[in-house]
Design a protein around this motif. Structure first.
Motif, short mmCIF file in Angstrom:
data_model
loop_
_atom_site.label_atom_id
_atom_site.label_comp_id
_atom_site.label_asym_id
_atom_site.label_seq_id
_atom_site.Cartn_x
_atom_site.Cartn_y
_atom_site.Cartn_z
N UNK A 74 0.76 -1.32 0.04
CA UNK A 74 -0.01 -0.14 0.09
C UNK A 74 0.90 1.36 0.07
N UNK A 75 1.86 1.19 0.92
CA UNK A 75 3.03 2.36 0.82
C UNK A 75 3.19 2.52 -0.65
N UNK A 76 3.77 1.57 -1.42
CA UNK A 76 4.41 1.63 -2.71
C UNK A 76 3.33 2.02 -3.81
N UNK A 77 2.09 1.65 -3.47
CA UNK A 77 0.83 2.12 -4.49
C UNK A 77 0.79 3.51 -4.31
N UNK A 78 0.87 4.13 -2.99
CA UNK A 78 0.83 5.46 -2.90
C UNK A 78 1.82 6.33 -3.39
N UNK A 79 3.33 5.84 -2.78
CA UNK A 79 4.39 6.45 -2.97
C UNK A 79 4.90 6.48 -4.48
N UNK A 80 4.31 5.14 -5.31
CA UNK A 80 5.11 4.97 -6.67
C UNK A 80 4.66 6.41 -7.36
N UNK A 81 3.52 6.93 -7.38
CA UNK A 81 3.13 8.11 -7.81
C UNK A 81 3.82 9.28 -7.10
N UNK A 82 3.62 9.31 -5.77
CA UNK A 82 4.68 10.56 -5.50
C UNK A 82 6.03 10.64 -5.72
N UNK A 83 6.58 9.44 -5.88
CA UNK A 83 8.12 9.48 -5.94
C UNK A 83 8.16 9.90 -7.41
N UNK A 84 7.65 9.45 -8.41
CA UNK A 84 7.76 9.63 -9.80
C UNK A 84 7.91 11.49 -10.05
N UNK A 85 6.40 11.59 -9.13
CA UNK A 85 6.16 13.37 -9.34
C UNK A 85 7.11 13.93 -8.71
N UNK A 86 7.80 13.86 -7.54
CA UNK A 86 8.92 14.27 -6.98
C UNK A 86 10.13 14.56 -7.72
N UNK A 87 10.38 13.39 -8.27
CA UNK A 87 11.62 13.27 -8.72
C UNK A 87 11.98 13.77 -10.11
N UNK A 88 10.77 14.05 -10.89
CA UNK A 88 10.72 14.67 -12.13
C UNK A 88 10.21 15.94 -12.26
N UNK A 89 9.66 16.39 -11.19
CA UNK A 89 8.85 17.51 -11.48
C UNK A 89 9.74 18.79 -11.87
#
Length: 517
Positions: A43-58
């Motif tokens: 569940x942590x990865x389902x939420x943070x997979x989105x957040x991580x890509x967002x933060x890393x590439x923004x």
């Protein structure tokens, strides 16, 4: 309606789609736990997979949109976001969903900084821009509000994939409005992408997030965990050195010498750390501990969302008049107080008399922080380079959210697992106990079948919730003190101009006149 207000509505719809995704997924976590056999780490990865890509590439996305055009960036981002949302609705495993969530985060990273760039160019006057940013912040609040309610309603009537399909119409409508109303703007003087900086920053954020999420399983003091933290620290130092030495850095680290920029970025990071961590836990508290259904959970999160939207507008109104310092510090204090209060919540605490006031206090604090802090960040750069400031603002939001879910989720998981083992000592075989420790959903299912287990699982859940909220509350109070010490206390202050910060020429800017034609 003038054209620039049609543009404002367009970017607010784009932001709405992104924020719907965050909250609509969180309310579906219990369903994903059951239907995809997803444990807490999944569940942590389902939420943070989105957040991580967002933060890393923004940051990179903001620079690319400035250079190649904000309108095409918004178009590509919305198309990709809608398409990947459709794919997410039909995957059949937790691992596949994590992968698609990463793709969704990539396209969200392209959308988010572009929306603030467009606002900065469409509203060059500070007071008008502050009001526009207030409405932009309110759109974030509406996303927080509508996501759980819409997700709860969908889960009452359809399968979990419907929460992703619901994002598609919003993204498509924003796409159509972008094609109709948003004019092109770009800055041809923006240099080529800083590839070394991008690669190292992605590696650093990925290593840090992975280490935090896996720490409960490996042990916080294990060699793998400590090695992961050390590797992330080395990569962070390498990133800063690269950005200091390259001719055209992805992130100009000298910007953080400006207190308006650095202190405001810190405030945004802390506030979204708190918000994302809270939403991850509260949706499970309502459904697993309080036994509310998905729709009931969504409706009960409305107070924090509504107060966030209202306070975002109020914060945009107050900051130019009484100063960013006072508004942000007040917001931080309210936010920290709310979490310290939540750290004492009980299983049977009254929703109306206790939980609603807690949420109102939290949402008000968040709203008073986000709009003034965002506006403070955008003051540092001129409109033609708005994508840089916007991307940093978005990166701090997503970095805070990513770490909030990872840190608070992992802290909760560690304390919950340890307390559950204590509460159920000798009552379950080791394999069953391990499954219950790994997933609150499994424990909840066991409690429904085995008398006496519900009290133990509730006690373990609250132990994790209380410790997590205590950490968030103390962090917010530290942030309030930092805001008082570092943020400027002035009210109105003119935004930087292109002549002050950029070489003359080469920048195509939108003006109020040509937007209103």
């Amino acid at each position: 309606m003038t054209r620039r207000y049609a543009i404002l509505l367009t970017v607010c719809l784009s932001v709405l789609a992104i924020n719907l995704d965050t909250t609509i997924v969180n309310v579906a976590l219990p369903s994903l736990s059951r239907d995809l056999d997803a444990g807490t780490r999944d569940l942590l990865w389902i939420v943070d997979g989105y957040n991580l890509a967002f933060a890393a590439l923004v940051l990179a996305a903001g620079s690319l949109s400035d250079r190649w055009g904000r309108r095409p960036a918004l178009v590509v981002g919305l198309i990709g976001f809608a398409a990947s949302s459709v794919v997410a609705a039909y995957v059949d495993s937790a691992g596949a969903l994590v992968a698609v969530r990463v793709v969704m985060g990539v396209f969200a990273a392209l959308i988010f900084p572009t929306t603030l760039s467009v606002i900065s160019n469409a509203f060059p006057d500070r007071r008008e821009r502050a009001a526009a940013l207030g409405l932009w912040g309110a759109a974030v609040g509406v996303g927080v509000a509508a996501g759980p309610v819409a997700g709860g309603w969908l889960l009452q009537h359809f399968y979990w994939g419907s929460v992703f399909l619901a994002l598609v119409p919003v993204a498509v409508l924003a796409l159509v409005m972008t094609l109709l109303f948003v004019p092109e703007s770009r800055d041809r003087s923006v240099p080529a992408l800083d590839r070394p900086g991008l690669l190292v920053s992605v590696a650093m954020l990925g290593t840090l997030t992975y280490t935090i999420i896996e720490a409960p399983e490996r042990g916080w003091l294990s060699a793998a965990t400590l090695g992961g933290f050390a590797a992330a620290a080395v990569l962070l130092v390498a990133f800063v050195r690269i950005e200091q030495r390259v001719a055209h850095p992805m992130l100009d680290v000298t910007l953080f010498r400006d207190r308006r920029f650095s202190a405001a970025s810190g405030a945004v990071t802390i506030s979204f750390f708190a918000l994302f961590g809270f939403i991850f836990l509260i949706t499970q508290f309502f459904q697993f501990v309080r036994d509310y259904d998905a729709l009931g959970t969504g409706l009960r999160i409305l107070p924090v969302a509504i107060s966030l939207a209202g306070a975002s507008i109020l914060g945009g109104f107050l900051a130019p008049r009484i100063g960013t310092k006072l508004v942000v510090a007040t917001g931080m204090t309210l936010l920290g107080s709310a979490f310290l209060w939540i750290a004492a919540v009980a299983v049977d605490s009254s929703y109306a008399a206790v939980i609603v006031p807690q949420m109102l206090l939290m949402g008000t604090g968040l709203g008073l922080i986000t709009t003034p802090a965002t506006e403070s960040i955008l003051q540092v750069l001129p409109p033609s380079r708005a994508g840089v400031g916007s991307a940093v603002n978005d990166a701090t939001r997503e970095l805070g959210g990513t770490l909030g879910v990872a840190v608070i989720g992992s802290l909760f998981s560690s304390i919950y697992a340890a307390r559950l083992a204590t509460e159920l000592d000798g009552r379950l075989d080791s394999a069953t106990l391990a499954s219950a420790q790994d997933s609150v959903g499994v424990a909840d299912g066991l409690a429904a079948r085995m008398p006496g287990l519900q009290s133990a699982t509730d006690t373990a859940f609250l132990a994790g919730l209380h410790a997590s909220c205590l950490v968030i509350g103390l962090l917010c109070l530290v942030g309030a003190a930092a805001a008082l010490a570092a943020l400027p206390g002035n009210g109105y202050r003119p935004v930087a101009t292109d002549d002050e910060t950029l070489p003359k020429g080469g920048a195509e800017q939108l003006t109020v006149a040509n937007l209103d034609r």
